[in-house]
Design a protein around this motif. Structure first.
Motif, PDB file in Angstrom:
ATOM      1  N   LEU A 215      38.879 -63.678 -23.009  1.00 35.12           N
ATOM      2  CA  LEU A 215      38.788 -62.997 -21.715  1.00 35.12           C
ATOM      3  C   LEU A 215      37.583 -62.060 -21.684  1.00 35.12           C
ATOM      4  O   LEU A 215      37.375 -61.258 -22.587  1.00 35.12           O
ATOM      5  N   ARG A 216      36.815 -62.174 -20.592  1.00 36.50           N
ATOM      6  CA  ARG A 216      35.611 -61.347 -20.436  1.00 36.50           C
ATOM      7  C   ARG A 216      35.588 -60.735 -19.034  1.00 36.50           C
ATOM      8  O   ARG A 216      35.989 -61.365 -18.054  1.00 36.50           O
ATOM      9  N   LYS A 217      35.101 -59.492 -18.965  1.00 34.61           N
ATOM     10  CA  LYS A 217      34.943 -58.828 -17.679  1.00 34.61           C
ATOM     11  C   LYS A 217      33.864 -57.769 -17.781  1.00 34.61           C
ATOM     12  O   LYS A 217      33.839 -56.984 -18.729  1.00 34.61           O
ATOM     13  N   SER A 218      32.965 -57.778 -16.782  1.00 33.49           N
ATOM     14  CA  SER A 218      31.905 -56.776 -16.707  1.00 33.49           C
ATOM     15  C   SER A 218      31.887 -56.163 -15.321  1.00 33.49           C
ATOM     16  O   SER A 218      32.256 -56.805 -14.331  1.00 33.49           O
ATOM     17  N   TYR A 219      31.438 -54.925 -15.255  1.00 36.25           N
ATOM     18  CA  TYR A 219      31.134 -54.269 -13.987  1.00 36.25           C
ATOM     19  C   TYR A 219      29.663 -53.893 -14.034  1.00 36.25           C
ATOM     20  O   TYR A 219      29.274 -52.927 -14.680  1.00 36.25           O
ATOM     21  N   GLY A 220      28.852 -54.697 -13.367  1.00 40.84           N
ATOM     22  CA  GLY A 220      27.408 -54.495 -13.466  1.00 40.84           C
ATOM     23  C   GLY A 220      26.947 -54.750 -14.884  1.00 40.84           C
ATOM     24  O   GLY A 220      27.242 -55.797 -15.473  1.00 40.84           O
TER      25      GLY A 220
ATOM     26  N   GLY B 202      35.549 -61.007 -24.820  1.00 39.90           N
ATOM     27  CA  GLY B 202      36.167 -62.111 -25.548  1.00 39.90           C
ATOM     28  C   GLY B 202      37.531 -61.780 -26.110  1.00 39.90           C
ATOM     29  O   GLY B 202      37.820 -62.044 -27.283  1.00 39.90           O
ATOM     30  N   LEU B 203      38.415 -61.234 -25.282  1.00 38.78           N
ATOM     31  CA  LEU B 203      39.723 -60.777 -25.742  1.00 38.78           C
ATOM     32  C   LEU B 203      40.689 -61.946 -25.935  1.00 38.78           C
ATOM     33  O   LEU B 203      40.819 -62.805 -25.068  1.00 38.78           O
TER      34      LEU B 203
ATOM     35  N   ASP C 183      35.724 -62.613 -15.563  1.00 42.67           N
ATOM     36  CA  ASP C 183      34.437 -63.304 -15.479  1.00 42.67           C
ATOM     37  C   ASP C 183      34.416 -64.551 -16.355  1.00 42.67           C
ATOM     38  O   ASP C 183      33.607 -65.451 -16.153  1.00 42.67           O
ATOM     39  N   GLY C 184      35.289 -64.584 -17.346  1.00 40.95           N
ATOM     40  CA  GLY C 184      35.337 -65.727 -18.252  1.00 40.95           C
ATOM     41  C   GLY C 184      36.605 -65.706 -19.069  1.00 40.95           C
ATOM     42  O   GLY C 184      37.327 -64.700 -19.120  1.00 40.95           O
ATOM     43  N   GLY C 185      36.911 -66.833 -19.702  1.00 41.68           N
ATOM     44  CA  GLY C 185      38.115 -66.944 -20.514  1.00 41.68           C
ATOM     45  C   GLY C 185      39.292 -67.434 -19.695  1.00 41.68           C
ATOM     46  O   GLY C 185      39.180 -67.695 -18.489  1.00 41.68           O
TER      47      GLY C 185
END
Length: 307
Positions: free
Chosen positions: A8-13, A20-21, A55-57
């Motif tokens: 699992l991936r997540k970004s803010y800006g 990569g959780l 965002d991914g995963g």
């Protein structure tokens, strides 16, 4: 597994929040996610409860993909956030009946469910009073009761006891234990390490969006140096005899006691006791001392920060 998270991936800006959780949570257990502010705990809960998209995963909750089957996930879960969702202008009973309406229960079923939950959470006497008159502990209990109106399989508790006094916190812990005994899966985020130690079957430590450790509380404690067995003796001769047997022992100054490095496991204790038994060394008292979760948390997050 009731909850499965992969990459699992997540970004803010430019800020990477989850990197990569991977998580795996068995059903009917309490899983605690530990981390400092900004570690990614609340973002994880928001993704798993379909409030935001990753965002991914991939992630599955109660057998449903959170991205492709969000309605099925929502039907299977309940969420209690850091801040109460209670409408303080309404009474406790009215808050619960409002939730029953949102879950499309009939009027009779809604009344029955509200009465049942008010009793379960010790709020029957306050049912007709505005929630604005409730104490902090009562508000948290009502908030969790509202989460249970729809009989969820999985409950996300995001720092549920923040701001509560010690008695209210322990009341909430007992409620969580009762829910798990009834087959509910609890995904708990908390900054109170004692809370994770008391409740969680498994604990994961999150730091800067990465999982840095996972295991039972005892497994995590054994990873950190500093554990020892303290041996106390009735006579100086016994202490001297033990010192000859235990080459790594150190003496507690001013007392008839020794500290022996140990991970606290049953195997290491058997070995220690066997060595003393073989030499007929008499021990008056034996106590095991292991690092607590505070030590674990600080050691693990400091390692990551220093890389």
């Amino acid at each position: 597994m009731t909850i499965t998270v992969t990459g699992l991936r997540k970004s803010y800006g430019d800020q990477l929040v989850l990197d990569g959780l991977d998580l795996h949570v068995p059903g009917g257990t309490v899983f605690a996610l530990l981390g400092a502010n900004g570690a990614g705990k609340t973002t994880t809960v928001k993704i798993l409860s379909t409030l935001i998209r990753a965002d991914g995963g991939e992630a599955r909750v109660a057998g449903h993909d959170v991205a492709r089957q969000p309605d099925a996930v929502r039907a299977a879960i309940g969420v209690t956030g850091q801040f109460s969702a209670v409408d303080k202008l309404l009474t406790g009973e009215e808050n619960l009946r409002l939730m029953a309406n949102l879950h499309q229960l009939s009027r009779a079923e809604g009344r029955r469910r509200a009465a049942e939950l008010l009793d379960q959470f010790g709020l029957t006497d306050a049912a007709k009073k505005p929630a604005s008159t409730y104490s902090g502990g009562m508000l948290r209990r009502l908030d969790l009761a509202m989460t249970l109106v729809g009989s969820p399989q999985v409950i996300f508790l995001d720092e549920p006891t923040t701001g509560l006094d010690p008695r209210s916190r322990r009341d909430m812990w007992q409620i969580v234990r009762n829910l798990v005994a009834g087959g509910v899966t609890i995904f708990l985020t908390t900054q109170y390490l004692e809370e994770a130690d008391e409740l969680a079957d498994r604990i994961a430590v999150l730091d800067h969006g990465r999982l840095v450790a996972e295991g039972t509380a005892e497994e995590l404690k054994r990873r950190i140096p500093g554990g020892h067995v303290r041996l106390k003796f009735a006579a100086p001769d016994d202490l001297d005899a033990a010192l000859r047997v235990l080459d790594q022992a150190s003496r507690d100054s001013g007392e008839l006691a020794l500290r022996v490095p140990s991970d606290g496991s049953l195997r290491s204790l058997r070995t220690l006791i066997g060595r003393l038994d073989d030499r007929a060394v008499e021990v008056d008292e034996l106590s095991v001392h292991t690092p607590d979760l505070d030590d674990v948390f600080l050691a693990l997050t400091e390692k990551v920060t220093s890389r």
